[in-house]
Write a protein that holds these residues in place. Structure first.
Motif, PDB file in Angstrom:
ATOM      1  N   THR A  96      -7.242  -4.407  -2.378  1.00 20.40           N
ATOM      2  CA  THR A  96      -8.178  -5.511  -2.615  1.00 20.40           C
ATOM      3  C   THR A  96      -8.243  -6.430  -1.407  1.00 20.40           C
ATOM      4  OG1 THR A  96      -7.707  -5.432  -4.991  1.00 20.40           O
ATOM      5  CG2 THR A  96      -8.710  -7.438  -4.138  1.00 20.40           C
ATOM      6  N   SER A  97      -7.085  -6.767  -0.851  1.00 21.61           N
ATOM      7  CA  SER A  97      -7.040  -7.654   0.310  1.00 21.61           C
ATOM      8  C   SER A  97      -7.748  -7.029   1.503  1.00 21.61           C
ATOM      9  CB  SER A  97      -5.581  -7.958   0.658  1.00 21.61           C
ATOM     10  OG  SER A  97      -5.490  -8.723   1.841  1.00 21.61           O
ATOM     11  N   HIS A  98      -7.470  -5.750   1.770  1.00 20.22           N
ATOM     12  CA  HIS A  98      -8.104  -5.062   2.898  1.00 20.22           C
ATOM     13  C   HIS A  98      -9.620  -5.048   2.754  1.00 20.22           C
ATOM     14  CE1 HIS A  98      -4.370  -2.531   4.239  1.00 20.22           C
ATOM     15  NE2 HIS A  98      -4.303  -3.770   4.620  1.00 20.22           N
ATOM     16  N   LEU A  99     -10.090  -4.745   1.553  1.00 20.95           N
ATOM     17  CA  LEU A  99     -11.539  -4.633   1.377  1.00 20.95           C
ATOM     18  C   LEU A  99     -12.213  -5.993   1.469  1.00 20.95           C
ATOM     19  CD1 LEU A  99     -13.834  -2.711   0.993  1.00 20.95           C
ATOM     20  CD2 LEU A  99     -13.532  -2.856  -1.482  1.00 20.95           C
ATOM     21  N   HIS A 100     -11.580  -7.030   0.927  1.00 19.69           N
ATOM     22  CA  HIS A 100     -12.142  -8.372   1.066  1.00 19.69           C
ATOM     23  C   HIS A 100     -12.277  -8.754   2.528  1.00 19.69           C
ATOM     24  CE1 HIS A 100     -13.037 -10.139  -2.740  1.00 19.69           C
ATOM     25  NE2 HIS A 100     -11.842  -9.900  -3.261  1.00 19.69           N
ATOM     26  N   GLU A 101     -11.274  -8.413   3.320  1.00 22.01           N
ATOM     27  CA  GLU A 101     -11.289  -8.747   4.742  1.00 22.01           C
ATOM     28  C   GLU A 101     -12.309  -7.918   5.512  1.00 22.01           C
ATOM     29  OE1 GLU A 101      -7.339  -8.104   6.075  1.00 22.01           O
ATOM     30  OE2 GLU A 101      -6.470  -9.771   4.932  1.00 22.01           O
ATOM     31  N   ALA A 163     -11.642   3.412  -5.646  1.00 23.07           N
ATOM     32  CA  ALA A 163     -13.046   3.461  -6.079  1.00 23.07           C
ATOM     33  C   ALA A 163     -13.382   2.285  -6.984  1.00 23.07           C
ATOM     34  CB  ALA A 163     -13.308   4.775  -6.803  1.00 23.07           C
ATOM     35  N   VAL A 164     -12.474   1.947  -7.880  1.00 28.70           N
ATOM     36  CA  VAL A 164     -12.718   0.817  -8.787  1.00 28.70           C
ATOM     37  C   VAL A 164     -12.734  -0.490  -8.007  1.00 28.70           C
ATOM     38  CG1 VAL A 164     -11.835  -0.463 -10.775  1.00 28.70           C
ATOM     39  CG2 VAL A 164     -11.728   2.031 -10.765  1.00 28.70           C
ATOM     40  N   VAL A 165     -11.788  -0.660  -7.088  1.00 32.92           N
ATOM     41  CA  VAL A 165     -11.748  -1.868  -6.269  1.00 32.92           C
ATOM     42  C   VAL A 165     -13.022  -1.980  -5.436  1.00 32.92           C
ATOM     43  CG1 VAL A 165     -10.594  -2.996  -4.321  1.00 32.92           C
ATOM     44  CG2 VAL A 165      -9.237  -2.013  -6.184  1.00 32.92           C
ATOM     45  N   PHE A 166     -13.444  -0.876  -4.816  1.00 31.37           N
ATOM     46  CA  PHE A 166     -14.646  -0.891  -3.988  1.00 31.37           C
ATOM     47  C   PHE A 166     -15.875  -1.274  -4.814  1.00 31.37           C
ATOM     48  CE2 PHE A 166     -18.401   1.040  -2.115  1.00 31.37           C
ATOM     49  CZ  PHE A 166     -18.315   0.602  -0.799  1.00 31.37           C
ATOM     50  N   THR A 167     -15.998  -0.703  -5.994  1.00 27.29           N
ATOM     51  CA  THR A 167     -17.149  -1.002  -6.856  1.00 27.29           C
ATOM     52  C   THR A 167     -17.197  -2.487  -7.193  1.00 27.29           C
ATOM     53  OG1 THR A 167     -17.158   1.206  -7.813  1.00 27.29           O
ATOM     54  CG2 THR A 167     -18.241  -0.528  -9.084  1.00 27.29           C
ATOM     55  N   ARG A 168     -16.056  -3.048  -7.534  1.00 30.97           N
ATOM     56  CA  ARG A 168     -16.018  -4.466  -7.914  1.00 30.97           C
ATOM     57  C   ARG A 168     -16.339  -5.380  -6.739  1.00 30.97           C
ATOM     58  NH1 ARG A 168     -13.257  -6.897 -12.941  1.00 30.97           N
ATOM     59  NH2 ARG A 168     -13.615  -5.193 -14.395  1.00 30.97           N
ATOM     60  N   VAL A 169     -15.793  -5.064  -5.564  1.00 27.01           N
ATOM     61  CA  VAL A 169     -15.974  -5.957  -4.418  1.00 27.01           C
ATOM     62  C   VAL A 169     -17.384  -5.856  -3.844  1.00 27.01           C
ATOM     63  CG1 VAL A 169     -15.216  -6.457  -2.057  1.00 27.01           C
ATOM     64  CG2 VAL A 169     -13.526  -5.991  -3.843  1.00 27.01           C
ATOM     65  N   THR A 170     -17.914  -4.640  -3.734  1.00 28.65           N
ATOM     66  CA  THR A 170     -19.178  -4.455  -3.011  1.00 28.65           C
ATOM     67  C   THR A 170     -20.411  -4.343  -3.892  1.00 28.65           C
ATOM     68  OG1 THR A 170     -18.972  -2.043  -2.984  1.00 28.65           O
ATOM     69  CG2 THR A 170     -17.936  -3.251  -1.175  1.00 28.65           C
ATOM     70  N   ALA A 173     -19.465  -7.371  -7.951  1.00 28.14           N
ATOM     71  CA  ALA A 173     -18.968  -8.726  -7.669  1.00 28.14           C
ATOM     72  C   ALA A 173     -18.150  -9.291  -8.827  1.00 28.14           C
ATOM     73  CB  ALA A 173     -20.121  -9.669  -7.332  1.00 28.14           C
ATOM     74  N   GLU A 174     -17.505  -8.408  -9.581  1.00 29.01           N
ATOM     75  CA  GLU A 174     -16.622  -8.847 -10.655  1.00 29.01           C
ATOM     76  C   GLU A 174     -15.245  -9.186 -10.085  1.00 29.01           C
ATOM     77  OE1 GLU A 174     -17.528  -6.540 -14.610  1.00 29.01           O
ATOM     78  OE2 GLU A 174     -17.775  -5.158 -12.922  1.00 29.01           O
ATOM     79  N   PRO A 175     -14.444  -9.943 -10.847  1.00 25.20           N
ATOM     80  CA  PRO A 175     -13.151 -10.394 -10.324  1.00 25.20           C
ATOM     81  C   PRO A 175     -12.220  -9.235  -9.968  1.00 25.20           C
ATOM     82  CG  PRO A 175     -13.736 -11.606 -12.314  1.00 25.20           C
ATOM     83  CD  PRO A 175     -14.724 -10.486 -12.191  1.00 25.20           C
ATOM     84  N   VAL A 176     -11.456  -9.423  -8.902  1.00 28.29           N
ATOM     85  CA  VAL A 176     -10.393  -8.483  -8.526  1.00 28.29           C
ATOM     86  C   VAL A 176      -9.104  -9.284  -8.396  1.00 28.29           C
ATOM     87  CG1 VAL A 176     -11.755  -6.649  -7.465  1.00 28.29           C
ATOM     88  CG2 VAL A 176     -11.222  -8.687  -6.140  1.00 28.29           C
ATOM     89  N   ASP A 177      -8.837 -10.037  -9.454  1.00 26.09           N
ATOM     90  CA  ASP A 177      -7.677 -10.918  -9.468  1.00 26.09           C
ATOM     91  C   ASP A 177      -6.463 -10.215 -10.069  1.00 26.09           C
ATOM     92  OD1 ASP A 177      -8.476 -10.723 -12.086  1.00 26.09           O
ATOM     93  OD2 ASP A 177      -9.114 -12.813 -12.273  1.00 26.09           O
ATOM     94  N   GLU A 178      -5.433 -10.978 -10.362  1.00 27.01           N
ATOM     95  CA  GLU A 178      -4.201 -10.407 -10.904  1.00 27.01           C
ATOM     96  C   GLU A 178      -4.442  -9.738 -12.250  1.00 27.01           C
ATOM     97  OE1 GLU A 178       0.327 -11.837 -12.162  1.00 27.01           O
ATOM     98  OE2 GLU A 178      -0.966 -13.145 -10.963  1.00 27.01           O
ATOM     99  N   ALA A 179      -5.287 -10.362 -13.083  1.00 26.00           N
ATOM    100  CA  ALA A 179      -5.581  -9.778 -14.395  1.00 26.00           C
ATOM    101  C   ALA A 179      -6.272  -8.427 -14.246  1.00 26.00           C
ATOM    102  CB  ALA A 179      -6.451 -10.735 -15.208  1.00 26.00           C
ATOM    103  N   PHE A 180      -7.175  -8.327 -13.281  1.00 26.33           N
ATOM    104  CA  PHE A 180      -7.848  -7.052 -13.015  1.00 26.33           C
ATOM    105  C   PHE A 180      -6.841  -5.995 -12.577  1.00 26.33           C
ATOM    106  CE2 PHE A 180      -9.036  -4.583  -9.212  1.00 26.33           C
ATOM    107  CZ  PHE A 180      -9.832  -3.615  -9.811  1.00 26.33           C
ATOM    108  N   ALA A 181      -5.943  -6.360 -11.654  1.00 27.26           N
ATOM    109  CA  ALA A 181      -4.953  -5.405 -11.156  1.00 27.26           C
ATOM    110  C   ALA A 181      -4.063  -4.904 -12.291  1.00 27.26           C
ATOM    111  CB  ALA A 181      -4.106  -6.060 -10.067  1.00 27.26           C
TER     112      ALA A 181
END
Length: 200
Positions: A96-101, A163-170, A173-181
């Protein structure tokens, strides 16, 4: 497939700061222009070096340079938190951190993946394979601890989280917070391994 030579090159010692500037320039241009429109000339200009300087360091040109930049950007061992669940949560956080950056960089690369075999080879060797290896290490470590039975795990296991992280971030635009993880690990990744989640 692009591979970066580890053979020492004679001559003046290389300046690590200059190397970082070149790799950073390459990544910045790909994020701005896309892989196809990023040239060695443009990278040299952005980094403030000559084109021969780039070819002395990366004789195979742009694919080799980009592979080196991606390897350095994503360097790091698989986290060891002492438990499978903790390791998976840490991996999801890293992804998540890498993709946000690097969201613009990722988009700049992905637009050309289907049409550039050269780029596809670089991405497979220096992003996909290494990401799968991190998940494999976590699973093997868990088996050594006795948390699950030893055995091969499908590469799809490693691909799923990214794939799930990428879909959410790009896309969504749904949360990728601790609850998501926690939801991803507890309700998707651990059940695939037939593990009932245990909170640390």
């Amino acid at each position: 497939m692009v591979s970066v030579s580890t053979t020492p090159v004679r001559g003046r010692p290389r300046d690590p700061q200059r190397r970082r500037a070149i790799l950073g320039a390459a990544m910045a241009l790909i994020a701005e222009l896309g892989y196809d429109r990023t040239t060695i000339d443009a990278i040299a200009h952005r980094a403030g070096v000559s084109k021969p300087t780039l070819y002395r360091r990366w004789p195979h040109g742009k694919p080799e340079l980009v592979a080196d930049a991606l390897r350095e950007r994503r360097a790091g061992a698989s986290p060891d938190t002492g438990s499978l669940r903790g390791d998976l949560l840490a991996l999801v956080a890293i992804q998540t951190s890498h993709l946000h950056e690097d969201v613009h960089l990722a988009c700049g690369l992905l637009t050309q993946l289907r049409t550039s075999p050269e780029l596809a080879a670089v991405m497979h060797e220096h992003v996909i394979a290494e990401e799968r290896a991190r998940f494999t290490t976590v699973v093997e470590r868990a088996a050594a601890r006795g948390e699950l039975e030893a055995g091969e795990v499908s590469p799809l296991f490693a691909d799923l989280a990214g794939a799930v992280v990428f879909t959410r971030v790009t896309i969504t635009a749904e949360p990728v917070d601790e609850a998501f993880a926690e939801e991803l690990v507890d309700h998707v990744l651990l059940p695939i391994l037939n593990i009932h989640p245990k909170r640390n």
